[in-house]
Enzyme design. Structure first.
Site, PDB file in Angstrom:
ATOM      1  N   SER A 127       0.834  -1.195   0.000  1.00  0.00           N
ATOM      2  CA  SER A 127       0.000   0.000   0.000  1.00  0.00           C
ATOM      3  C   SER A 127       0.873   1.251   0.000  1.00  0.00           C
ATOM      4  CB  SER A 127      -0.955  -0.029   1.205  1.00  0.00           C
ATOM      5  OG  SER A 127      -1.928   0.985   1.115  1.00  0.00           O
ATOM      6  N   GLU A 224      -1.939  -2.643  -8.032  1.00  0.00           N
ATOM      7  CA  GLU A 224      -3.137  -2.957  -7.250  1.00  0.00           C
ATOM      8  C   GLU A 224      -3.558  -1.690  -6.531  1.00  0.00           C
ATOM      9  OE1 GLU A 224      -3.590  -3.285  -3.649  1.00  0.00           O
ATOM     10  OE2 GLU A 224      -1.606  -2.468  -3.228  1.00  0.00           O
ATOM     11  N   HIS A 289      -4.465  -5.334  -1.344  1.00  0.00           N
ATOM     12  CA  HIS A 289      -5.523  -5.078  -0.371  1.00  0.00           C
ATOM     13  C   HIS A 289      -6.630  -6.125  -0.485  1.00  0.00           C
ATOM     14  CE1 HIS A 289      -3.569  -1.118  -0.760  1.00  0.00           C
ATOM     15  NE2 HIS A 289      -4.032  -0.856   0.439  1.00  0.00           N
TER      16      HIS A 289
END
Length: 345
Positions: A127, A224, A289
């Protein structure tokens, strides 16, 4: 403060690997981004201890910025925890406790020349940690791991997630082929390159910043994200394309798009924006995630087979031995080594 020149390893050879972990190693937990849930942090530390590791929690990990509650303490303190952990020769790996936001604010406070002079170690996280992964690759020339974080729900609640990270750290030769239950071709084909990338919105936000690479040429680009509407994903991809960052990419590996809308709409966006690149695109490898997630090494030469739904590393993410810096190989092998597949159930 002094900033070293960008590392420029041979594109096809990948980056330098730190050593694999062993029982008794010390692992630092730091919080370069958002605030940490104390209970999940304790649970994460318990998992690390069950592996025979010694977790070392940074002094400011449980802090919260007094004005900006979305940050885990002040920029200065978050940077100090990260730098102290990296420069400590007794620390074998630096594991981020969570993502959120804030790593970009830390990046320019770190003494990258000092970090580069320290013994190599592995950074783990995903992330928001994408910003640090990129700098570890560009400034330090090191392989890192895009994987679960020490206080992340997926790490403390999902057994396969934790086990895949454990195997990557301790037995990296056993997890050379990555795949998942939904992995398959968005755009057919096979391609070779060095793995790179991470959270798409962070990569787009990094364009033009100090240390950001201008192009991911020669890479298999991992992408992502979370909680971005399809039109926002279109904008993110458009920024990367228009900036030139995707020029020369050899293949794209897509991960989870949790909270981003209906999968068919996301597929449409990805196909529309990525098809003009003329490279294979693998749909939903199963990282990022998502409730159960793979650990994917960054900076390792690999083979993408979109039709088979696999990403196969040419060599383990971490090396045997003492962790002394190894030279990056000059070229990719013509075929990947025999591997054991590790599908995610």
């Amino acid at each position: 403060m002094a900033t070293p020149p960008l590392a420029h390893p041979a594109v096809d050879g990948g980056l330098i690997r730190s050593r694999r972990l062993e029982p008794g190693d010390r692992v630092a937990l730091v919080a370069p981004s958002g605030p940490i849930d104390a209970e999940r942090l304790r649970a994460g530390c318990a998992i690390l201890r069950s592996w025979g590791l010694e977790p070392v929690v940074g002094a400011h990990v449980l802090d919260a910025d007094p004005r900006l509650g979305y940050l885990a303490g002040t920029d200065k303190d978050r940077a100090a925890d990260f730098q102290r952990a990296w420069l400590d020769p007794s620390i074998a790996a630096v594991l981020c406790a969570r993502g959120g936001y804030g790593a970009q604010r830390v990046a320019d406070l770190l003494d990258w020349a000092a970090l580069r002079a320290a013994p190599p170690k592995v950074l783990i996280g995903f992330s928001d940690v994408t910003a640090l992964h990129e700098l570890v690759a560009q400034r330090l020339g090191l392989v890192s791991l895009y994987g679960p974080m020490g206080a992340a729900t997926s790490f403390v609640e999902d057994g396969p997630t934790a086990e895949h990270l454990r195997r990557t750290l301790f037995e990296p030769a056993t997890v050379l082929t990555l795949t998942g239950p939904e992995a398959g071709p968005l755009i057919s084909g096979r391609a070779r390159g060095v793995t790179a990338g991470g959270c798409a919105s962070v990569l787009a936000a990094e364009c033009g910043t100090p240390g950001a690479r201008r192009s991911f040429a020669g890479t298999l680009l991992l992408l992502e994200d979370v909680n971005e509407h399809p039109y926002q994903l279109d904008r993110i991809l458009s920024q990367l394309i228009r900036s030139g960052a995707l020029a020369g990419v050899r293949g794209v590996v897509l991960g989870s798009w949790y909270g981003c809308g209906r999968p068919e709409r996301i597929r449409d966006v990805m196909a529309a924006r990525l098809a003009p690149l003329g490279v294979p695109v693998l749909w939903e490898l199963g990282f990022g995630h998502c409730p159960s997630t793979l650990t994917v090494p960054l900076g390792v030469p690999a083979l993408l087979d979109a039709d088979a739904g696999t990403l196969t590393l040419d060599r383990p993410a971490l090396a045997d031995g003492t962790g002394a810096a190894e030279p990056a190989p000059e070229a990719l092998a013509t075929e990947p080594s025999p591997v054991d597949s590790f599908p995610v159930d």
